[in-house]
Design an enzyme around this catalytic site. Structure first.
Site, PDB file in Angstrom:
ATOM      1  N   THR A 163      16.949  58.357  15.241  1.00 38.60           N
ATOM      2  CA  THR A 163      17.760  59.451  14.720  1.00 38.60           C
ATOM      3  C   THR A 163      16.780  60.358  13.999  1.00 38.60           C
ATOM      4  O   THR A 163      15.598  60.052  13.912  1.00 38.60           O
ATOM      5  CB  THR A 163      18.824  58.838  13.756  1.00 38.60           C
TER       6      THR A 163
ATOM      7  N   SER B 186      29.449  55.692  12.336  1.00 36.81           N
ATOM      8  CA  SER B 186      28.026  55.982  12.159  1.00 36.81           C
ATOM      9  C   SER B 186      27.583  55.586  10.763  1.00 36.81           C
ATOM     10  O   SER B 186      28.396  55.436   9.851  1.00 36.81           O
ATOM     11  CB  SER B 186      27.816  57.488  12.358  1.00 36.81           C
TER      12      SER B 186
ATOM     13  N   GLY C 152      19.334  53.836  11.606  1.00 37.04           N
ATOM     14  CA  GLY C 152      20.445  52.957  11.980  1.00 37.04           C
ATOM     15  C   GLY C 152      21.200  52.463  10.754  1.00 37.04           C
ATOM     16  O   GLY C 152      21.457  53.227   9.821  1.00 37.04           O
TER      17      GLY C 152
HETATM   18  N1  GLY Z   1      23.380  56.052  15.897  1.00 37.91           N
HETATM   19  C1  GLY Z   1      23.058  55.846  14.551  1.00 37.91           C
HETATM   20  C2  GLY Z   1      24.184  56.183  13.622  1.00 37.91           C
HETATM   21  O1  GLY Z   1      25.024  56.973  13.982  1.00 37.91           O
HETATM   22  O2  GLY Z   1      24.260  55.690  12.527  1.00 37.91           O
END
Ligand code: GLY
Length: 566
Positions: A373, A444, A465
């Site tokens: 991310t 998320s 994450g």
């Molecule tokens: N894909 C990582 C999150 O949305 O936390």
């Protein structure tokens, strides 16, 4: 009315200037921190051309989509936390991906009902409907000063002329090499004859440049309708996915109220569901505060401070797994979870000297989340600011680039619970709130955050994450201790997420004695390689000073400058 004393207006003004909240509304300078120097340069270019923080957010988002294809992109989603100086309003722009209309609860289970993890991670079936192009259009149309033709220009140039492969690119492309090599367009674009490109090699994306040009010309319709939408749907379906034209045409960003909590005299503003970030951060801070009331003021980095922080994290992550999901699909007890009474109740169950076993708390299933991310933070000279965390989930998302579009697909569907309501091998059940449903947004951890009091406006966030929440928490605690921004982003990190039941720490956090003390309390500790890539800016209002810092773990760049707006 009685005549005022001649000196009254000046005396009155002087008093007003010292009232809380009445300090200057803008620092007169701008600050930017992003995960890539090209994105920081794009923001600077746009701010110096008279754009505001929202225009800069457009330029940064689009440039990161080009130069960090492993982190975010037009094929992905994210959350933008906005502060609009003119109205004084904070808003969360939810640009999270949505499940396609043909998605179903059991779509990643085999005939025996067992999850097939690769289906929600690699390939077109893993892709949700992207939110980033709609966010660019919304930011420009509702908040920006400049047109998309101007703010997307740096990204278009970067896509056409190319960017250099860095060590991070090689590390993440190496992690996803097989998936990238299996897809013809990704192989051609991101690898060199199927192998890792050398450091310094140039990655060009002419089709992505064309897609950006379409968005610059036609806004959201350039992506979600018309010829490009047709290509996206055809390409996704040919690669085994389930997108329809109506999924794209029906995609909308949503403006949501952020989650606000208070801690040590600071206001902490963070992401609302479908992010779990704001709720979890509020719950952890409230529990920590309740524990401080019992134990006296805690040194955050002492053994008692770390023990209590971990116990608060453990409980917040348990609740996250049980209760949180897409607010448009599930009812959630948010007010209760972020309330002081609930935290006080949790604190009662926390021993000062013993770790709680996660197994002793009511069981729920937790799902691992994608590790990659990106985040950026930006503040303009008028007092607008943006924290944005953006993702395509795994490095290089699903690994599939749709022919004729340059759009690399996300694999954000993996953030849903794959098998909700069914006990797993440990007898744990739960995660019903985050079950897959058509049009739903997956839960998320992305947590763009503001931390503010009368002296400070801090803007921060990080990828990582499920660890995002505890890293942002660490940054918030550092801010409340008055540390410089460089410490917020670089300080050693500690994480606990209920399950697995262990503390994860970076190598520099604990001395041998501290570690032994925590282990004697019953904590299992695992020392991990460094994690996170925090980007933060701050305005110290008292001294009217801006700061910006980019995490030394990454390859980003932070700048403070006078934009000399024409
Ligand atoms: N894909 C990582 C999150 O949305 O936390």
């Amino acid at each position: 009315m009685r005549a005022l004393m001649p000196g009254w207006p000046i005396a009155f003004l002087a008093v007003v200037l010292w009232l809380p909240g009445s300090l200057p509304a803008a620092a007169g300078q701008a600050a930017v921190a992003t995960a890539h120097p090209a994105a920081t340069a794009a923001a600077r270019e746009v701010l110096e051309a008279g754009g505001n923080a929202f225009d800069a957010a457009v330029a940064i988002t689009a440039t990161l989509a080009v130069v960090e294809p492993y982190s975010s992109g037009l094929g992905g989603g994210g959350f933008y936390l906005l502060h609009d100086a003119a109205s004084g309003r904070d808003v969360m722009l939810d640009a999270r991906e949505r499940a396609p209309g043909e998605a179903s609860r059991d779509m990643y289970l085999d005939d025996e009902g067992n999850p097939q993890p690769e289906l929600s991670v690699d390939g077109a079936l893993a892709a949700g409907i992207p939110g980033i192009p709609a966010a660019l259009d919304h930011l420009a149309g509702q908040y920006g000063r400049l047109g998309l033709d101007e703010t997307l220009r740096p990204a278009i140039v970067a896509a056409r002329e190319g960017f250099e492969v860095t060590p991070m690119y090689r590390r993440l492309a190496g992690f996803r090499r097989e998936v990238l090599a299996a897809d013809p367009v990704s192989r051609e674009t991101f690898l060199a004859d199927g192998e890792l490109p050398d450091e310094g090699a140039i990655i060009r994306q002419p089709e992505l440049a064309e897609t950006l040009e379409r968005i610059a010309l036609d806004g959201r319709d350039g992506f979600y309708r018309g010829e490009l939408a047709g290509r996206l749907v055809d390409g996704v379906r040919r690669a085994g996915g389930i997108w329809c034209r109506s999924d794209l045409a029906g995609y909308r960003v949503v403006e949501r109220e952020p989650v606000v909590s208070r801690f040590r005299g600071f206001e902490v503003v963070s992401a609302a569901p479908p992010s779990s970030g704001g709720v979890a951060i509020a719950q952890i801070l409230n529990t920590y505060r309740a524990l401080e009331r019992r134990a006296g003021e805690l040194d955050d980095l002492s053994v008692p401070g770390l023990h209590y922080r971990v116990e608060a994290m453990r409980r917040a992550y348990r609740d996250r797994a049980e209760y949180l999901g897409d607010p448009d699909h599930v009812d959630m007890p948010i007010e209760r979870l972020i309330g002081a009474d609930y935290a006080a109740g949790l604190a009662v169950g926390i021993s000062p000297s013993r770790a709680t076993s996660s197994a002793s708390l009511a069981p729920v299933v937790t799902e691992p989340e994608g590790p990659h991310t990106t985040h950026f933070s930006v503040m303009d000279s008028q007092g607008n600011y943006v924290a944005a965390t953006l993702s395509i989930n795994y490095p290089f998302g699903a690994g599939v680039t749709v022919p004729g579009t340059g759009v690399l697909l996300n694999d954000e569907m993996d953030d849903f619970s794959q098998k909700p309501g069914v006990p797993n091998v440990y007898g744990l059940v739960g995660a019903e709130a985050n079950a897959i449903a058509p049009g739903k947004r997956p839960l998320s951890s992305m947590s763009p955050t503001f931390v503010r009091n009368d002296d400070l406006v801090g803007v921060l966030g990080t990828p990582g994450g499920s660890r995002i929440i505890t890293m942002v928490l660490g940054g918030v605690l550092a801010a409340t201790r008055g540390e410089p921004v460089a410490e917020w982003v670089s300080g050693p990190r500690i994480h606990h997420q209920y399950l697995p039941d262990r503390i994860e720490v970076e190598p520099d956090l604990l001395g041998d004695e501290q570690r032994a003390e925590l282990e004697a309390m019953g904590h299992e500790i695992e020392v991990k390689d460094s994690f996170g890539n925090m980007q933060a800016v701050a305005w110290w209002r008292d001294g009217d000073r801006l700061e910006a810092a980019s995490d030394p773990r990454g390859e980003g760049e932070a700048v403070v400058f006078d934009p000399e707006v024409p």
